[in-house]
Design an enzyme around this catalytic site. Structure first.
Site: not given
Ligand code: SAH
Length: 371
Positions: A276, A143, A165
């Site tokens: 998020m 995704d 998406k």
């Molecule tokens: N499993 C993921 C989190 C999933 S929830 C982890 O461990 O990182 C998705 C959230 O992660 C997004 O809404 C945002 O808050 C954050 N996120 C993930 N990648 C990001 C990035 N490159 N830059 C900023 N926030 C990010």
């Protein structure tokens, strides 16, 4: 050694059983080769339906003239887990005919699912195990948050299946994703579920693992670099720092936390990391302030961490919602609240703790954090 060969329109002959050789066949096919798969199994594999893939059932690989007819026109011969006798004959012939030859390990016969943490989106932040799992995949369910740009290269033999998406548009529902993964594994495929960050941090990885276990499908987990720690780090914010914070809590803002949860967070006095959290930022901050959080405590929003358009905004907890509005902050973003924000090298350089626009001093040209 890694050798890059341009196989476009080249004749590639693969020796191996259809199951073990499936990945080699698909990889060479995807790269534009004309592929002949030679095996002693009478039934053609599904790959034989691909254009430019031919299947030759050759039970008598000991016959020198049959072998010559196969190897002679080849530009490259690929041996995938072939028996020693055949391997010897084919490599001998290839050497004499000056045909290139490579050997490969066969793909697994048994289906399985690997939940792979893809890190925060930058291919370099994939782990070695993640890279290996992708390279061995027959199908990758991905995704938007995983590192999706290089997937064709990282998973050269895999069917790439987009299952979502954006936060609002779940192209394929969660239960349906689980069903697809299980069905593919049961059909003998090596399935990778690629997730952003770490699969077990707000990634629904636990649900997917449980579903596989319940279905009796072998499941593996490859941890990933979680954005909850790495994205603050991308702008130089350590989530803990001696003398400033010895605890950090990552919360999901997808559903605004309860009053009690927010009160407990404030009491803990550690670093608060919100994932998020953009849509609910106003409610979350109001709740924290209600629970006694000092509105003057430093805060930061890091959008699109590790991308070329990474943007870090420094402000205070009380001003977070207004700043996010003013700057049109968008997901994906990580919000950090706590004194650790002051450690960011760029923090001290902003006179009024306002915006650092795109390309601010927190980002080196190659995207690797450096100050
Ligand atoms: N499993 C993921 C989190 C999933 S929830 C982890 O461990 O990182 C998705 C959230 O992660 C997004 O809404 C945002 O808050 C954050 N996120 C993930 N990648 C990001 C990035 N490159 N830059 C900023 N926030 C990010």
């Amino acid at each position: 050694m890694k050798l890059d060969l341009d196989v476009r329109s080249r004749k590639v002959v693969v020796f191996g059983d259809p199951v073990g050789a499936r990945r080699a066949v698909r990889r060479f096919h995807r790269n534009g080769a004309t592929v002949t798969l030679v095996s002693d199994t009478p039934a053609p594999p599904p790959e034989a339906r691909l254009d430019t893939v031919r299947y030759v059932n050759q039970p008598r690989t000991g016959d020198p003239s049959a072998l010559l007819r196969l190897v002679g026109p080849a530009w490259l011969v690929v041996l995938v887990g072939t028996a020693p006798g055949l391997r010897l004959r084919v490599s001998d012939l290839s050497r004499r005919l000056r045909v290139l030859l490579v050997t490969e390990e066969p793909a697994e016969a048994e289906g399985r699912v690997t939940l792979v943490g893809g890190g925060p989106g930058r291919p370099g932040l994939l782990t070695g195990d993640a890279v290996a799992a992708l390279a061995a995949a027959d199908v990758v369910f991905f995704d938007r948050l995983g590192p999706t740009t290089d997937l064709e290269t990282l998973a050269p033999a895999a069917e790439l299946y987009d299952v979502g998406k954006s936060p609002a548009d779940h192209t394929v529902g969660q239960r349906a994703i689980e069903g697809l993964m299980i069905a593919r594994a049961r059909a003998g495929q090596t399935v990778v579920r690629l997730k952003g960050g770490d699969p077990f941090v707000f990634g629904r990885g636990g649900e997917e693992m449980t579903a596989c276990v319940a279905a009796g499908v072998p499941v593996h987990v490859v941890p990933g670099v979680s954005s909850s720690i790495a994205v603050p780090g991308a702008c130089g914010i350590p989530v803990t720092h001696r003398g400033l914070s010895h605890a950090f809590t990552a919360i999901s803002g997808h559903v605004a936390p309860s009053r009690d949860e927010l009160a407990a967070l404030v009491q803990l006095r550690g670093t608060i990391v919100v994932l998020m959290g953009i849509a609910n930022l106003g409610r979350i901050v109001a709740g924290l302030l209600d629970a006694g959080l000092d509105p003057g405590i430093p805060a930061a929003i890091i959008e699109r961490g590790f991308s070329d358009s990474q943007r870090s905004t420094f402000t205070t907890a009380g001003r977070l919602p207004a700043e996010a509005d003013r700057l049109g902050v968008r997901s994906p973003a990580v919000v950090v609240i706590g004194d650790v924000v002051t450690v960011a090298p760029a923090y001290g350089r902003t006179a009024d703790l306002d915006e650092l626009g795109p390309g601010g001093p927190d980002r080196a040209p190659d995207g690797v954090p450096q100050w």
